[in-house]
Design an enzyme around this catalytic site. Structure first.
Site, mmCIF file in Angstrom:
data_model
loop_
_atom_site.group_PDB
_atom_site.id
_atom_site.type_symbol
_atom_site.label_atom_id
_atom_site.label_comp_id
_atom_site.label_asym_id
_atom_site.label_seq_id
_atom_site.Cartn_x
_atom_site.Cartn_y
_atom_site.Cartn_z
ATOM 1 N N LYS A 249 0.853 -1.198 0.000
ATOM 2 C CA LYS A 249 0.000 0.000 0.000
ATOM 3 C C LYS A 249 0.886 1.244 0.000
ATOM 4 O O LYS A 249 1.932 1.260 0.656
ATOM 5 C CB LYS A 249 -0.900 -0.033 1.239
ATOM 6 C CG LYS A 249 -1.968 1.047 1.293
ATOM 7 C CD LYS A 249 -2.868 0.854 2.516
ATOM 8 C CE LYS A 249 -3.949 1.904 2.616
ATOM 9 N NZ LYS A 249 -4.816 1.719 3.804
ATOM 10 N N SER B 280 -9.720 1.823 2.908
ATOM 11 C CA SER B 280 -8.854 2.583 2.019
ATOM 12 C C SER B 280 -7.850 1.711 1.264
ATOM 13 O O SER B 280 -7.242 2.186 0.304
ATOM 14 C CB SER B 280 -8.090 3.652 2.809
ATOM 15 O OG SER B 280 -7.270 3.043 3.781
ATOM 16 N N SER C 136 -9.893 -0.626 7.029
ATOM 17 C CA SER C 136 -9.314 -0.481 5.693
ATOM 18 C C SER C 136 -8.615 -1.702 5.125
ATOM 19 O O SER C 136 -8.275 -1.700 3.944
ATOM 20 C CB SER C 136 -8.349 0.698 5.660
ATOM 21 O OG SER C 136 -9.072 1.880 5.532
HETATM 22 N N1 GLN Z 1 -13.133 4.191 6.378
HETATM 23 C C1 GLN Z 1 -12.552 4.589 7.642
HETATM 24 C C2 GLN Z 1 -12.126 6.027 7.554
HETATM 25 O O1 GLN Z 1 -12.333 6.610 6.533
HETATM 26 C C3 GLN Z 1 -11.397 3.688 7.978
HETATM 27 C C4 GLN Z 1 -10.210 3.974 7.160
HETATM 28 C C5 GLN Z 1 -9.028 3.115 7.524
HETATM 29 O O2 GLN Z 1 -9.151 2.056 8.149
HETATM 30 N N2 GLN Z 1 -7.852 3.587 7.182
HETATM 31 O O3 GLN Z 1 -11.598 6.576 8.479
#
Ligand code: GLN
Length: 488
Positions: free
Chosen positions: A82, A157, A181
Site C-alpha cells: 500500500k 482505504s 481499511s
Molecule cells: N473508512 C474509515 C475512515 O475513513 C477507515 C479507514 C481506515 O481504516 N484507514 O476513516
C-alpha cells in the site's frame, strides 16, 4: 511444468513449492505477474506505481537464494505494498498531491522484513488519500475498480492492495487498517484480510493517520498465505514504541481443519439496521457451517456499546489525524506552494495539497480538540472507548472468537456515496469497534450475493491471531469461495 501465463494465479504456498522444486523461477513468476498487470491494470487501476525494473532485479536475487537453498516461504514471490508504507528510493504518495513526489530515504520496518524474507515488490497500491475513506474514491489520482464488477468500488482505504490480489496482479499485498481499511476491501474483493492486534506489527515507516488505531496487516488469496505473511511481519521493533515485545508463534501451526471445543459468539448489534438481506443470509449460512465443523455457537451475545463505536471513531480518528497531518506545511518535505509570506505559503500548500476528505477530517479534529470542547468530545470519546474495550474483554472470557459480517453491504457503485460523507462512514460500522478496542480481526470470503463477494469477520482477544486463523482455516477448507476469481 506450469504454463507461464497461469503462474499469476498461484498462492504463496503453491508458488513456493514450485520455486523450491525449481519447476519455476522467480523471474518467470515475476514476468507472468507483470504481464498480467499490463493486461488488466487499465481496467482495475490498483497501482500508483509499478516497480518493474526493481522487481526483476529482486527476482534475480531471489533466484540466487533459491538456488543456494537459502529461501523463506516468501522468497521470490511478487507482492504489492500500500502506498502509505515507506519504500527507500521508491515514491510513496499516500495517494495525495501532498506527497506526490515524496521519495523516502528509508524503508518501513514491514518492508525491511519482507525484503529480508526475499520479497519481490511489484509496486505500490492505490488508496484513499491518507487512508481516509471506504471506497478508494478519495485517492487524489484515480479510483480503483472492483475486479468483480468494474462499475463498483473495491472498498477502502486499501482498495488497490485488495483489488490487485483479487485480479491476480499480485500474489499478496500489505494493507493498513485504522477503522476497517484491510477487512472491508478484502470483503468487497473476495480475499482474506487481517488486522492484527494493535502492537503486533511495527508501524515504523507507515505514514500516520490515527496513531492509536493504525495497524498493518496481510491481504492474501487464502488463510495459509495470511499466516505466512504474518509470520514474516509480526514482532517487536525497537523503532516503534507501541510494538509489543511478545514472541511470535509460527502461525501456520494454527491451521487445523477442525473446530472441536471452540466456543463462538455472535453479537447481535452487528446485524445492523440497513444491512442487506443477502449479506445477512450469507453470514447466517457461514455461521451454521462453523457449527457443523464442531464449534459451539451462541447467537444471543450482546455488546450494547457497539452503537457508540462510529461516533467515538469519528472524534478520535480525526483528532489524531489533525495532529499527525500538521507536519505537512510545505517546509520540511512534500508539496510546497509559494506564497506572499510564510503563513500564506503554508495556507496555500495545505489548501492545494490536501483533498476534500482530508480537509474535512482536519476540521473535525481541530474542532474536537479546541479549548472548551476537549472534555465534551475527545475526553468523553476516550472514556467510551474504554467501555467498548471492556465489553470485548468480558465477551472473550466466554468465547474464543466472535463472528460478525465484515460489511453490512456488498460493494456499492462508484459514485453512489461520494456525495454523502455520513453514508460513506457507515460502511465501516462492523469494523470500527475492533480498532477502538485494539483487538485482532480477520475477514474471510463467505459467499456471494448477486455475484458479488461477501466477507465474514472473525474477532478475538488481543494476541489471539492463532485462534482467528484456526477458525478461518477450518471454514475455508470446507468451502470453495476462496478459489473463485473474477473474470476480467
Ligand atoms: N473508512 C474509515 C475512515 O475513513 C477507515 C479507514 C481506515 O481504516 N484507514 O476513516
Amino acid at each position: 511444468m506450469q504454463s507461464s501465463d497461469r503462474l499469476y494465479r498461484l498462492t504463496i504456498e503453491q508458488a513456493h513449492k514450485l520455486l523450491i522444486k525449481k519447476e519455476i523461477s522467480s523471474v518467470e513468476l515475476t514476468k507472468a505477474v507483470l504481464e498480467r498487470i499490463s493486461q488488466v491494470e487499465e481496467k482495475v487501476h490498483a497501482f500508483v506505481t509499478v516497480t518493474k525494473e526493481s522487481a526483476l532485479s529482486q527476482a534475480e536475487e531471489a533466484d540466487k537464494c533459491l538456488k543456494s537453498g537459502d529461501a523463506s516461504p516468501l522468497t521470490g514471490i511478487p507482492a504489492l505494498i500500500k502506498d502509505n508504507m515507506c519504500t527507500r528510493g521508491i515514491r510513496t504518495t499516500c495517494s495525495s498531491h501532498m506527497l506526490e513526489k515524496f521519495v523516502p530515504p528509508y524503508n518501513a520496518t514491514v518492508v525491511e522484513r519482507l525484503n529480508q524474507a526475499g520479497m519481490v515488490m511489484i509496486g505500490k497500491g492505490n488508496m484513499d488519500e491518507f487512508a481516509m475513506g471506504s471506497s478508494n474514491e478519495h485517492s487524489a489520482f484515480f479510483a480503483t475498480h472492483n475486479p468483480w464488477d468494474l462499475e463498483r468500488v473495491p472498498g477502502g482505504s486499501s482498495g488497490g492492495p485488495a483489488a490487485s490480489v483479487a485480479a491476480n496482479e499480485a500474489i499478496y499485498s500489505l494493507g493498513s487498517d485504522t477503522g476497517g481499511s484491510i477487512r472491508q476491501p478484502a470483503s468487497f474483493c473476495g480475499i482474506v484480510g487481517m488486522k492484527p492486534t494493535y502492537g503486533r506489527v511495527s508501524r515504523f515507516g507507515l505514514i500516520a493517520f490515527a496513531s492509536s488505531l493504525d495497524q498493518i496487516g496481510p491481504m492474501t488469496k487464502d488463510i495459509t498465505d495470511c499466516a505466512l505473511v504474518l509470520n514474516a511481519i509480526a514482532g517487536h521493533d525497537p523503532k516503534d514504541a507501541t510494538s509489543v515485545n511478545q514472541p511470535v508463534p509460527d502461525y501456520t501451526k494454527a491451521l487445523i481443519p477442525d473446530l472441536k471445543g471452540i466456543k463462538l459468539g455472535v453479537p447481535k448489534e452487528y446485524f445492523v439496521e440497513g444491512m442487506e438481506d443477502g449479506v445477512r443470509k450469507t453470514i447466517e449460512a457461514a455461521i451454521s457451517r462453523l457449527e457443523q465443523l464442531g464449534a459451539s455457537v451462541d447467537r444471543e451475545v450482546s455488546l450494547p456499546s457497539t452503537k457508540y463505536a462510529l461516533p467515538v471513531y469519528y472524534i478520535i480518528a480525526p483528532s489524531e489525524a489533525m495532529a499527525n497531518l500538521a507536519r505537512y506545511d510545505g517546509v520540511k518535505y512534500g508539496y510546497s506552494h509559494e506564497g506572499a509570506n510564510m503563513w500564506d505559503s503554508m495556507e496555500q500548500t495545505r489548501g492545494h495539497g490536501f483533498g476534500p476528505e482530508v480537509k474535512r477530517r482536519i476540521i473535525l479534529g481541530t474542532y474536537a480538540l479546541s479549548a472548551g470542547y476537549y472534555d465534551a468530545y475527545y475526553f468523553k470519546a476516550q472514556k467510551v472507548r474504554t467501555l467498548i474495550r471492556r465489553e470485548f474483554d468480558e465477551a472473550f472470557k466466554q468465547y474464543d472468537a466472535l463472528i460478525t459480517p465484515t460489511s453490512p453491504t456488498v460493494p456499492f457503485k462508484i459514485g453512489e456515496k461520494t456525495g454523502d460523507p455520513l453514508k460513506m462512514y457507515l460502511s465501516d460500522i462492523c469494523t470500527l469497534p475492533i480498532n477502538i478496542a485494539g483487538i485482532p480481526g480477520l475477514s474471510i470470503p463467505a459467499g456471494f450475493c448477486d455475484g458479488l463477494p461477501t466477507g465474514m469477520q472473525i474477532l478475538g482477544k488481543p494476541f489471539s491471531e492463532e485462534t482467528l486463523l484456526r477458525v478461518a482455516y477450518a471454514y475455508e477448507q470446507s468451502t470453495e469461495w476462496h478459489k473463485q476469481r473474477p473474470k476480467l
